[in-house]
Design a protein around this motif. Structure first.
Motif, PDB file in Angstrom:
ATOM      1  N   ASP A 284      -8.571   0.597  -3.612  1.00 39.47           N
ATOM      2  CA  ASP A 284      -7.935   1.809  -3.267  1.00 39.47           C
ATOM      3  C   ASP A 284      -8.518   2.287  -1.863  1.00 39.47           C
ATOM      4  OD1 ASP A 284      -8.256   4.933  -2.862  1.00 39.47           O
ATOM      5  OD2 ASP A 284      -8.691   5.215  -4.272  1.00 39.47           O
ATOM      6  N   LEU A 285      -7.836   2.667  -1.202  1.00 39.01           N
ATOM      7  CA  LEU A 285      -7.733   2.648   0.496  1.00 39.01           C
ATOM      8  C   LEU A 285      -7.020   4.340   0.420  1.00 39.01           C
ATOM      9  CD1 LEU A 285      -5.821  -0.339   1.512  1.00 39.01           C
ATOM     10  CD2 LEU A 285      -7.980  -0.173   1.648  1.00 39.01           C
ATOM     11  N   GLY A 286      -8.320   4.812   0.935  1.00 40.75           N
ATOM     12  CA  GLY A 286      -8.531   6.042   1.707  1.00 40.75           C
ATOM     13  C   GLY A 286      -7.600   6.628   0.419  1.00 40.75           C
ATOM     14  N   GLY A 287      -7.664   7.101  -1.161  1.00 42.56           N
ATOM     15  CA  GLY A 287      -6.680   7.651  -1.715  1.00 42.56           C
ATOM     16  C   GLY A 287      -5.758   7.657  -2.712  1.00 42.56           C
ATOM     17  N   ALA A 288      -5.443   6.281  -1.782  1.00 40.29           N
ATOM     18  CA  ALA A 288      -4.213   5.308  -2.146  1.00 40.29           C
ATOM     19  C   ALA A 288      -3.831   4.108  -2.575  1.00 40.29           C
ATOM     20  CB  ALA A 288      -3.182   5.568  -0.695  1.00 40.29           C
ATOM     21  N   ALA A 289      -3.612   3.798  -3.625  1.00 45.31           N
ATOM     22  CA  ALA A 289      -4.120   2.057  -3.864  1.00 45.31           C
ATOM     23  C   ALA A 289      -2.994   1.437  -3.406  1.00 45.31           C
ATOM     24  CB  ALA A 289      -3.306   2.590  -5.842  1.00 45.31           C
ATOM     25  N   ALA A 290      -4.127   0.138  -3.672  1.00 44.10           N
ATOM     26  CA  ALA A 290      -3.080  -0.660  -2.732  1.00 44.10           C
ATOM     27  C   ALA A 290      -3.412  -2.263  -3.743  1.00 44.10           C
ATOM     28  CB  ALA A 290      -4.027  -1.364  -1.133  1.00 44.10           C
ATOM     29  N   VAL A 291      -3.283  -3.474  -3.515  1.00 41.06           N
ATOM     30  CA  VAL A 291      -2.230  -4.133  -4.203  1.00 41.06           C
ATOM     31  C   VAL A 291      -2.031  -5.315  -3.318  1.00 41.06           C
ATOM     32  CG1 VAL A 291       0.425  -3.725  -4.736  1.00 41.06           C
ATOM     33  CG2 VAL A 291      -1.514  -5.430  -5.967  1.00 41.06           C
ATOM     34  N   CYS A 292      -2.675  -6.780  -3.656  1.00 38.26           N
ATOM     35  CA  CYS A 292      -2.610  -7.876  -2.774  1.00 38.26           C
ATOM     36  C   CYS A 292      -1.975  -9.095  -4.415  1.00 38.26           C
ATOM     37  CB  CYS A 292      -3.623  -7.907  -2.327  1.00 38.26           C
ATOM     38  SG  CYS A 292      -3.879  -9.546  -1.945  1.00 38.26           S
ATOM     39  N   VAL A 293      -1.201  -9.342  -4.791  1.00 36.87           N
ATOM     40  CA  VAL A 293      -0.719 -10.863  -5.193  1.00 36.87           C
ATOM     41  C   VAL A 293      -1.159 -11.868  -4.232  1.00 36.87           C
ATOM     42  CG1 VAL A 293       1.908 -11.304  -6.474  1.00 36.87           C
ATOM     43  CG2 VAL A 293       1.021  -8.827  -6.159  1.00 36.87           C
ATOM     44  N   VAL A 294      -1.907 -12.506  -4.905  1.00 42.11           N
ATOM     45  CA  VAL A 294      -1.702 -13.894  -3.921  1.00 42.11           C
ATOM     46  C   VAL A 294      -1.198 -14.951  -5.251  1.00 42.11           C
ATOM     47  CG1 VAL A 294      -3.795 -15.547  -4.108  1.00 42.11           C
ATOM     48  CG2 VAL A 294      -4.349 -13.184  -3.510  1.00 42.11           C
TER      49      VAL A 294
ATOM     50  N   HIS B 270       0.609  -1.728   0.380  1.00 39.52           N
ATOM     51  CA  HIS B 270       0.136   0.154  -0.023  1.00 39.52           C
ATOM     52  C   HIS B 270       0.613   1.398  -0.126  1.00 39.52           C
ATOM     53  CE1 HIS B 270      -3.503   2.446   2.059  1.00 39.52           C
ATOM     54  NE2 HIS B 270      -3.335   2.666   1.015  1.00 39.52           N
ATOM     55  N   PRO B 271       1.514   1.812  -1.093  1.00 41.26           N
ATOM     56  CA  PRO B 271       2.579   2.740  -0.971  1.00 41.26           C
ATOM     57  C   PRO B 271       1.418   3.696  -1.363  1.00 41.26           C
ATOM     58  CG  PRO B 271       2.276   1.863  -3.395  1.00 41.26           C
ATOM     59  CD  PRO B 271       2.071   0.610  -2.370  1.00 41.26           C
ATOM     60  N   PRO B 272       2.406   5.010  -0.474  1.00 43.34           N
ATOM     61  CA  PRO B 272       1.607   6.382  -0.875  1.00 43.34           C
ATOM     62  C   PRO B 272       1.555   6.868  -2.570  1.00 43.34           C
ATOM     63  CG  PRO B 272       3.858   7.074  -0.281  1.00 43.34           C
ATOM     64  CD  PRO B 272       4.727   5.005  -0.201  1.00 43.34           C
ATOM     65  N   VAL B 273       1.810   6.422  -3.671  1.00 40.78           N
ATOM     66  CA  VAL B 273       2.815   6.529  -4.801  1.00 40.78           C
ATOM     67  C   VAL B 273       1.912   5.615  -5.725  1.00 40.78           C
ATOM     68  CG1 VAL B 273       3.675   7.132  -7.345  1.00 40.78           C
ATOM     69  CG2 VAL B 273       4.151   7.656  -4.424  1.00 40.78           C
ATOM     70  N   ALA B 274       0.382   5.729  -5.972  1.00 43.31           N
ATOM     71  CA  ALA B 274      -0.566   4.491  -6.502  1.00 43.31           C
ATOM     72  C   ALA B 274       0.587   3.645  -7.784  1.00 43.31           C
ATOM     73  CB  ALA B 274      -1.622   4.998  -7.907  1.00 43.31           C
ATOM     74  N   ARG B 275       1.060   4.184  -8.778  1.00 43.50           N
ATOM     75  CA  ARG B 275       2.053   3.919  -9.511  1.00 43.50           C
ATOM     76  C   ARG B 275       3.124   2.792  -9.285  1.00 43.50           C
ATOM     77  NH1 ARG B 275       6.387   6.391 -12.662  1.00 43.50           N
ATOM     78  NH2 ARG B 275       8.142   4.673 -11.731  1.00 43.50           N
ATOM     79  N   ALA B 276       3.468   2.604  -7.442  1.00 46.98           N
ATOM     80  CA  ALA B 276       4.014   1.905  -7.091  1.00 46.98           C
ATOM     81  C   ALA B 276       3.812   0.987  -6.755  1.00 46.98           C
ATOM     82  CB  ALA B 276       4.964   2.476  -5.943  1.00 46.98           C
ATOM     83  N   ALA B 277       2.220   0.536  -6.251  1.00 43.21           N
ATOM     84  CA  ALA B 277       1.583  -0.743  -6.493  1.00 43.21           C
ATOM     85  C   ALA B 277       1.657  -1.453  -7.583  1.00 43.21           C
ATOM     86  CB  ALA B 277       0.011  -0.531  -5.733  1.00 43.21           C
TER      87      ALA B 277
END
Length: 177
Positions: free
Chosen positions: A158-168, A126-133
């Protein structure tokens, strides 16, 4: 104790935990996700691992009741040095632990051995920059197969305006050497 962050609630929610599951959390930090998971894994176990003695002490304090009940174990060690039982864990969770930098963390070999057949590895960023996710997900899709995992899905939130990602990912073919 305060409420869990939306990131940790979402991360634990992606696991699909059942009462009898055995979960390993890599980089357990203060033990908030451990507590969330232990509430769901009532007939199974949660193993919390962190290289920082400060963090594992915080995890132990926060989850003292579940430890006393034998449902939570806390280990202070680096992942690559952990002596984890083979095929033990139905789920592995790592939140903000970058196991896929470069050609991959040496701890991935430990996880490949420790994840049960049919088990799943969940890597959450859940990085502060969307592209980083997105960059993290792309690296994970490239690195995990080299270490014997098959990426099953990539979840975005989207968690509070920042993109989070989960790789399963699940254990797949043995690693290519």
């Amino acid at each position: 104790m305060g409420r869990a962050s939306p990131r940790l609630e979402w991360a634990v929610g992606t696991l699909g935990l059942r009462p009898g599951h055995h979960l390993l959390e890599v980089g357990c930090g203060h033990g908030v996700a451990v507590g969330l998971a232990a509430a769901l894994v009532t007939a199974g176990t949660v193993t919390a691992l962190d290289r920082s003695a400060t963090m594992t002490a915080a995890t132990a304090r926060r989850n003292a009741a579940a430890i006393a009940e034998g449902r939570v174990t806390v280990l202070t060690t680096a992942l690559e040095d952990a002596d984890l039982p083979a095929g033990r864990f139905d789920r592995v969770l790592a939140v903000h632990v970058d196991l896929v930098r470069g050609t991959g963390d040496p701890g991935l070999a430990v996880l490949r051995r420790a994840v049960a057949a049919g088990g799943r590895l969940h890597l959450v960023m859940h990085p502060p920059v969307a592209r980083a996710a997105g960059d993290f997900a792309t690296r994970a899709e490239r690195v995990l197969p080299v270490h014997g995992f098959t990426v099953e899905e990539v979840l975005h939130r989207d968690l509070g305006g920042a993109a989070a990602v989960c790789v399963v990912a699940r254990p797949g073919a043995p690693p290519s050497r």
